[in-house]
Design a protein around this motif. Structure first.
Motif, PDB file in Angstrom:
ATOM      1  N   MET A   1      36.255  35.897  26.170  1.00  0.00           N
ATOM      2  CA  MET A   1      36.695  37.284  26.203  1.00  0.00           C
ATOM      3  C   MET A   1      36.912  37.776  24.786  1.00  0.00           C
ATOM      4  SD  MET A   1      39.352  37.260  29.370  1.00  0.00           S
ATOM      5  CE  MET A   1      39.279  39.030  29.519  1.00  0.00           C
ATOM      6  N   SER A   2      36.835  39.100  24.623  1.00  0.00           N
ATOM      7  CA  SER A   2      36.869  39.623  23.271  1.00  0.00           C
ATOM      8  C   SER A   2      37.310  41.087  23.274  1.00  0.00           C
ATOM      9  CB  SER A   2      35.468  39.519  22.646  1.00  0.00           C
ATOM     10  OG  SER A   2      34.581  40.388  23.327  1.00  0.00           O
ATOM     11  N   TYR A   3      37.355  41.653  22.059  1.00  0.00           N
ATOM     12  CA  TYR A   3      37.659  43.077  21.915  1.00  0.00           C
ATOM     13  C   TYR A   3      36.633  43.922  22.651  1.00  0.00           C
ATOM     14  CZ  TYR A   3      38.758  47.469  19.438  1.00  0.00           C
ATOM     15  OH  TYR A   3      39.103  48.758  19.120  1.00  0.00           O
ATOM     16  N   ASP A   4      35.390  43.427  22.723  1.00  0.00           N
ATOM     17  CA  ASP A   4      34.357  44.145  23.473  1.00  0.00           C
ATOM     18  C   ASP A   4      34.742  44.273  24.948  1.00  0.00           C
ATOM     19  OD1 ASP A   4      32.811  44.525  21.239  1.00  0.00           O
ATOM     20  OD2 ASP A   4      31.555  42.765  21.588  1.00  0.00           O
ATOM     21  N   ASP A   5      35.412  43.252  25.493  1.00  0.00           N
ATOM     22  CA  ASP A   5      35.864  43.334  26.882  1.00  0.00           C
ATOM     23  C   ASP A   5      36.903  44.434  27.034  1.00  0.00           C
ATOM     24  OD1 ASP A   5      34.345  41.212  28.099  1.00  0.00           O
ATOM     25  OD2 ASP A   5      35.570  39.826  26.930  1.00  0.00           O
ATOM     26  N   TYR A   6      37.760  44.589  26.021  1.00  0.00           N
ATOM     27  CA  TYR A   6      38.725  45.686  26.046  1.00  0.00           C
ATOM     28  C   TYR A   6      37.989  47.020  26.033  1.00  0.00           C
ATOM     29  CZ  TYR A   6      41.521  49.365  23.928  1.00  0.00           C
ATOM     30  OH  TYR A   6      42.084  50.569  23.648  1.00  0.00           O
ATOM     31  N   LEU A   7      37.017  47.157  25.125  1.00  0.00           N
ATOM     32  CA  LEU A   7      36.276  48.409  25.019  1.00  0.00           C
ATOM     33  C   LEU A   7      35.519  48.711  26.309  1.00  0.00           C
ATOM     34  CD1 LEU A   7      34.843  48.061  21.386  1.00  0.00           C
ATOM     35  CD2 LEU A   7      36.765  49.485  22.134  1.00  0.00           C
ATOM     36  N   ALA A   8      35.074  47.681  26.976  1.00  0.00           N
ATOM     37  CA  ALA A   8      34.312  47.857  28.214  1.00  0.00           C
ATOM     38  C   ALA A   8      35.209  48.106  29.419  1.00  0.00           C
ATOM     39  CB  ALA A   8      33.436  46.633  28.457  1.00  0.00           C
ATOM     40  N   GLY A   9      36.526  48.020  29.220  1.00  0.00           N
ATOM     41  CA  GLY A   9      37.447  48.261  30.326  1.00  0.00           C
ATOM     42  C   GLY A   9      37.457  47.160  31.357  1.00  0.00           C
ATOM     43  N   LYS A  10      37.311  45.920  30.901  1.00  0.00           N
ATOM     44  CA  LYS A  10      37.355  44.799  31.842  1.00  0.00           C
ATOM     45  C   LYS A  10      38.742  44.697  32.489  1.00  0.00           C
ATOM     46  CE  LYS A  10      36.447  39.841  32.233  1.00  0.00           C
ATOM     47  NZ  LYS A  10      35.863  38.650  31.597  1.00  0.00           N
ATOM     48  N   PRO A  11      38.831  44.426  33.780  1.00  0.00           N
ATOM     49  CA  PRO A  11      40.138  44.350  34.430  1.00  0.00           C
ATOM     50  C   PRO A  11      41.017  43.267  33.817  1.00  0.00           C
ATOM     51  CG  PRO A  11      38.402  44.530  36.067  1.00  0.00           C
ATOM     52  CD  PRO A  11      37.720  44.301  34.746  1.00  0.00           C
ATOM     53  N   VAL A  12      42.314  43.548  33.790  1.00  0.00           N
ATOM     54  CA  VAL A  12      43.289  42.585  33.290  1.00  0.00           C
ATOM     55  C   VAL A  12      44.027  41.973  34.478  1.00  0.00           C
ATOM     56  CG1 VAL A  12      45.009  44.411  32.941  1.00  0.00           C
ATOM     57  CG2 VAL A  12      45.276  42.227  31.773  1.00  0.00           C
ATOM     58  N   ILE A  13      44.170  40.647  34.429  1.00  0.00           N
ATOM     59  CA  ILE A  13      44.896  39.931  35.478  1.00  0.00           C
ATOM     60  C   ILE A  13      46.364  39.819  35.052  1.00  0.00           C
ATOM     61  CG2 ILE A  13      45.141  37.734  36.701  1.00  0.00           C
ATOM     62  CD1 ILE A  13      42.122  37.278  36.123  1.00  0.00           C
ATOM     63  N   VAL A  14      47.267  40.265  35.927  1.00  0.00           N
ATOM     64  CA  VAL A  14      48.702  40.161  35.660  1.00  0.00           C
ATOM     65  C   VAL A  14      49.275  39.029  36.517  1.00  0.00           C
ATOM     66  CG1 VAL A  14      50.927  41.329  35.710  1.00  0.00           C
ATOM     67  CG2 VAL A  14      48.855  42.623  35.128  1.00  0.00           C
ATOM     68  N   THR A  15      49.844  38.035  35.849  1.00  0.00           N
ATOM     69  CA  THR A  15      50.528  36.935  36.536  1.00  0.00           C
ATOM     70  C   THR A  15      52.033  37.154  36.435  1.00  0.00           C
ATOM     71  OG1 THR A  15      48.769  35.339  36.068  1.00  0.00           O
ATOM     72  CG2 THR A  15      50.946  34.441  36.536  1.00  0.00           C
ATOM     73  N   ALA A  16      52.734  36.962  37.548  1.00  0.00           N
ATOM     74  CA  ALA A  16      54.191  37.066  37.555  1.00  0.00           C
ATOM     75  C   ALA A  16      54.783  35.668  37.677  1.00  0.00           C
ATOM     76  CB  ALA A  16      54.657  37.936  38.710  1.00  0.00           C
ATOM     77  N   ALA A  17      55.569  35.273  36.657  1.00  0.00           N
ATOM     78  CA  ALA A  17      56.266  33.972  36.657  1.00  0.00           C
ATOM     79  C   ALA A  17      57.680  34.246  37.115  1.00  0.00           C
ATOM     80  CB  ALA A  17      56.231  33.355  35.267  1.00  0.00           C
ATOM     81  N   LEU A  18      57.990  33.864  38.355  1.00  0.00           N
ATOM     82  CA  LEU A  18      59.148  34.419  39.039  1.00  0.00           C
ATOM     83  C   LEU A  18      60.475  33.744  38.740  1.00  0.00           C
ATOM     84  CD1 LEU A  18      57.432  34.817  42.528  1.00  0.00           C
ATOM     85  CD2 LEU A  18      57.616  36.515  40.708  1.00  0.00           C
TER      86      LEU A  18
END
Length: 278
Positions: free
Chosen positions: A1-18
């Motif tokens: 993954m890279s800055y290009d993925d950010y520019l391309a709007g790649k989805p971000v996975i949010v993990t919750a550590a409870l």
């Protein structure tokens, strides 16, 4: 993954550590400990946008539990309370014998993911997690046998070396969790994160975890670099300086807002499974 993925709007996975396995309600009254409390927190985080929940188990006393039976209680409660969230069990074990470390992998069904600490680390004044290569290998082999995707826990540069040494043994894409904080962890600074990301294989997906006040800046930076994020009361009990967080879901809500401002959609559980090849 890279800055290009950010520019391309790649989805971000949010993990919750409870909840974690170290601090309890003495540190934060809303930190979930019972299976019911953990399940309610998981449901709230899924509603807020988390696609993965990182689970520990606790005894009735609030102390950390490792047994398959207790993890079964927790994971059953979470599955009943949530719609589709990805379940990730912890196999970390500060001071725990190897015989207990694999028990969280043996629930029915097996968790889709599990954490895999990549080497030794110290925590607080008298706690050490040895994580010998033999222990790591044992846990990894059982994950492979049960079809569980490992999240490689990289607490410092040496752990990254260990991770890169086994990348060829992993089902693609390797998923690396870069962890920043005190003691023997990576120095919590943007320079450290840039260096670590620059050494990752091109096909790796990475997640960032920053302890305490480093959670917000380093996870935000991860989104800009094309990475994923982990937030929650396990890693940070303060929403801002001097102000306790209300809940795990409050952290997820903030991460989702930041992702939206940065133009990165938040991955649904189904999309997270596609990205990680679960």
């Amino acid at each position: 993954m890279s800055y290009d993925d950010y520019l391309a709007g790649k989805p971000v996975i949010v993990t919750a550590a409870l909840t974690g396995g170290v601090q309890g309600k003495e540190a934060h009254p809303n930190l979930p400990e019972t299976p019911g409390e953990i399940a309610a927190a998981a449901a709230a985080c899924e509603e807020a946008g988390a696609s993965i929940v990182h689970l520990h188990a606790r005894r009735d006393s609030g102390e950390r539990a490792f047994s398959t039976e207790r993890f079964q209680e927790v994971t059953d409660a979470v599955r009943n309370a949530t719609d589709d969230v990805v379940i990730q069990h912890s196999t970390g074990g500060t001071g725990a014998p190897d015989a207990l470390r694999a028990e969280p992998l043996r629930t029915d069904p097996a968790p889709e993911m599990a954490s895999l600490d990549m080497g030794p680390l110290n925590r607080y004044d008298r706690l050490t997690s040895e994580n010998t290569r033999a222990t790591v290998r044992m846990l990894h082999e059982e994950m492979r046998e049960r079809g569980i995707k490992p999240e490689l826990e990289v607490f410092n540069d040496g752990h990254l070396n260990e991770s890169l040494a086994i990348v060829d043994e992993l089902d693609a894409p390797p998923y690396v969790n870069l962890i920043f904080g005190p003691g023997t962890l990576s120095v919590p600074h943007p320079r450290s994160l840039l260096t670590m990301v620059s050494h990752l294989p091109e096909n790796a997906e990475f997640n960032v975890l920053g302890f305490s006040r480093h959670q917000l800046p380093l996870t935000t930076m991860s989104m800009v670099l094309g990475g994923h994020v982990r937030v929650g009361l396990e890693d940070n009990i303060y929403y801002r300086k001097g102000e306790l967080a209300e809940s795990n879901a409050q952290f997820v809500e903030r991460a989702v807002r930041i992702a939206d401002e940065l133009g990165r959609p938040v991955a649904t559980p189904a999309r997270a499974r596609e990205i990680l090849s679960l």
